[in-house]
Design a protein around this motif. Structure first.
Motif, PDB file in Angstrom:
ATOM      1  N   ALA A   2       0.840  -1.200   0.000  1.00  0.00           N
ATOM      2  CA  ALA A   2       0.000   0.000   0.000  1.00  0.00           C
ATOM      3  C   ALA A   2       0.872   1.246   0.000  1.00  0.00           C
ATOM      4  CB  ALA A   2      -0.893  -0.022   1.225  1.00  0.00           C
ATOM      5  N   LEU A   4       0.395   4.956   1.289  1.00  0.00           N
ATOM      6  CA  LEU A   4      -0.536   5.710   2.119  1.00  0.00           C
ATOM      7  C   LEU A   4      -0.148   7.171   2.195  1.00  0.00           C
ATOM      8  CD1 LEU A   4      -0.748   3.123   5.038  1.00  0.00           C
ATOM      9  CD2 LEU A   4      -2.147   3.249   2.973  1.00  0.00           C
ATOM     10  N   ASP A  24      -5.068   5.303   0.210  1.00  0.00           N
ATOM     11  CA  ASP A  24      -4.137   4.329  -0.359  1.00  0.00           C
ATOM     12  C   ASP A  24      -4.150   4.493  -1.873  1.00  0.00           C
ATOM     13  OD1 ASP A  24      -4.084   0.678  -0.579  1.00  0.00           O
ATOM     14  OD2 ASP A  24      -2.632   2.203  -1.185  1.00  0.00           O
ATOM     15  N   LYS A  26      -2.442   3.120  -4.113  1.00  0.00           N
ATOM     16  CA  LYS A  26      -2.235   1.900  -4.895  1.00  0.00           C
ATOM     17  C   LYS A  26      -3.409   0.943  -4.770  1.00  0.00           C
ATOM     18  CE  LYS A  26       2.744   1.666  -5.382  1.00  0.00           C
ATOM     19  NZ  LYS A  26       3.930   0.777  -5.297  1.00  0.00           N
ATOM     20  N   ARG A  27      -4.372   1.317  -3.944  1.00  0.00           N
ATOM     21  CA  ARG A  27      -5.581   0.501  -3.807  1.00  0.00           C
ATOM     22  C   ARG A  27      -5.252  -0.946  -3.452  1.00  0.00           C
ATOM     23  NH1 ARG A  27      -9.999   3.089  -6.068  1.00  0.00           N
ATOM     24  NH2 ARG A  27      -9.526   4.989  -7.196  1.00  0.00           N
ATOM     25  N   SER A  28      -4.266  -1.135  -2.592  1.00  0.00           N
ATOM     26  CA  SER A  28      -3.848  -2.490  -2.249  1.00  0.00           C
ATOM     27  C   SER A  28      -4.113  -2.847  -0.798  1.00  0.00           C
ATOM     28  CB  SER A  28      -2.359  -2.673  -2.555  1.00  0.00           C
ATOM     29  OG  SER A  28      -1.594  -1.725  -1.854  1.00  0.00           O
ATOM     30  N   SER A  29      -4.789  -1.951  -0.065  1.00  0.00           N
ATOM     31  CA  SER A  29      -4.989  -2.200   1.366  1.00  0.00           C
ATOM     32  C   SER A  29      -6.410  -2.592   1.709  1.00  0.00           C
ATOM     33  CB  SER A  29      -4.606  -0.948   2.164  1.00  0.00           C
ATOM     34  OG  SER A  29      -5.441   0.130   1.820  1.00  0.00           O
ATOM     35  N   ASN A  77     -10.892   3.385  -0.710  1.00  0.00           N
ATOM     36  CA  ASN A  77      -9.532   3.118  -0.215  1.00  0.00           C
ATOM     37  C   ASN A  77      -9.068   4.201   0.754  1.00  0.00           C
ATOM     38  OD1 ASN A  77      -8.765   0.714  -1.998  1.00  0.00           O
ATOM     39  ND2 ASN A  77      -9.465   2.245  -3.475  1.00  0.00           N
ATOM     40  N   ALA A  98      -0.947   0.276   7.458  1.00  0.00           N
ATOM     41  CA  ALA A  98      -1.715  -0.854   6.932  1.00  0.00           C
ATOM     42  C   ALA A  98      -0.905  -2.128   7.123  1.00  0.00           C
ATOM     43  CB  ALA A  98      -2.021  -0.649   5.454  1.00  0.00           C
TER      44      ALA A  98
END
Length: 124
Positions: A2, A4, A24, A26-29, A77, A98
């Motif tokens: 992520a 943040l 976030d 990267k939209r990975s969390s 996110n 995260a």
């Protein structure tokens, strides 16, 4: 991992309020537990609050329970920390974190992604 980014810090009077945001990029969390920590110079980073990946479960340090509210919107996110009423002792740099961990974890080392921090200053 992520990425943040916090925002919303600033100066407030005791008894006032601030709302911190953590996005976030990267939209990975979305499946991660999220947390807020804070740190003052010369002290270790301390746990403030955390939230499960669904947003249904929230946890707070006793020092902020009843005053702060953590929430999240996985579709955006974003995680927020609503703080009121503020106290002078809430003055610190606030960090969003995260981690693929249980949201009950209050140790900084359990969280693998961190934002750059945002300063919150509360005047008495």
């Amino acid at each position: 991992q992520a990425q943040l980014v916090e925002s919303g810090g600033g100066l407030a009077q005791a008894g006032g309020s601030l709302r911190l945001s953590c996005a976030d990029s990267k939209r990975s969390s979305t499946s991660y537990a999220m947390a807020w920590f804070r740190q003052v110079p010369g002290k270790e980073r301390e746990y403030v609050a955390s939230i499960s990946w669904t947003g249904r479960n929230t946890y707070y340090d006793d020092s902020v329970k009843g005053r702060f509210t953590i929430s999240r919107d996985t579709t955006k996110n974003t995680v927020w920390l609503q703080m009121n009423p503020l106290k002078a002792e809430d003055t610190a740099v606030y960090y969003c974190a995260a981690g693929d961990t249980l949201p009950t974890m209050r140790t900084a080392g359990r969280y693998t992604a961190w934002g750059q921090g945002t300063q919150v200053t509360v005047s008495s």
